[in-house]
Design an enzyme around this catalytic site. Sequence first.
Site, short mmCIF file in Angstrom:
data_model
loop_
_atom_site.label_atom_id
_atom_site.label_comp_id
_atom_site.label_asym_id
_atom_site.label_seq_id
_atom_site.Cartn_x
_atom_site.Cartn_y
_atom_site.Cartn_z
N SER A 109 51.14 -23.25 -36.48
CA SER A 109 51.56 -21.96 -36.15
C SER A 109 51.37 -21.24 -37.71
CB SER A 109 53.08 -22.24 -36.16
OG SER A 109 53.63 -20.72 -35.72
N ASP A 158 51.48 -20.08 -24.19
CA ASP A 158 52.08 -19.64 -25.36
C ASP A 158 52.79 -18.15 -25.50
OD1 ASP A 158 52.81 -18.90 -28.16
OD2 ASP A 158 51.05 -20.61 -28.88
N HIS A 189 53.99 -22.73 -27.08
CA HIS A 189 53.96 -22.63 -28.58
C HIS A 189 54.37 -24.07 -29.12
CE1 HIS A 189 53.10 -20.44 -32.20
NE2 HIS A 189 54.06 -21.03 -32.67
#
Length: 211
Positions: A109, A158, A189
């Site tokens: 991320s 996501d 995610h």
Amino acid sequence: MPDHAALKLHTHVFHPGPSGRTLLLLHGTGGDEHDLVPLARHVDAQAAILSPRGNVLERGAPRFFRRLAEGVFDLDDLRVRVLALRDWLTAAIEHYAIDPAQLTALGYSNGANTAAAMMLLHPGALRSAILWRAMVTVEDAPPINTSGRTLIVSGRTDPILPLPNAQRLASMLRERGIDVRHEVLSAGHELTRDDIDLARDWLARDWLGRA
């Protein structure tokens, strides 16, 4: 001599490994220098681990650069922080006697976005990277031809990172000469076991290709 001032820019841990390989761990928002260590052990149990903590706080949650809103980044801050992280990494490589040719960034991320931005803004600073849930941060990166290898792993569902954005990141890296493999999982995610398996298998083939 290592730049000790640069080395102090990030609280970090370093765990030696027997293989000569090193994983540079870059955590997601709210993580820290310990966050990805257990996953990294599954990806490459023999690698040394170098793991910094992001030094930007968002409501108390560590990050590597500021954002203005979800998916909206402070690009001036990003450039400053990525440059500082590059300098920190240069100092850490010297201080811990790391072989940069055997170093792979493993980011999730915000950490993956940071690694991707470094590859785009500072060609050659990272030659190998595994990017879990990465997206485009820098639209105007210089079109400098470079080299390297990257695995991008995206989640099809996501809610934070639209798949076309990750596909555009893969294209940007390829246009600059980086060998990109982009995998899309039936996931959101969050990280899954498939993320770890893909990273481990890709990295094993990567090292074999360099032997």
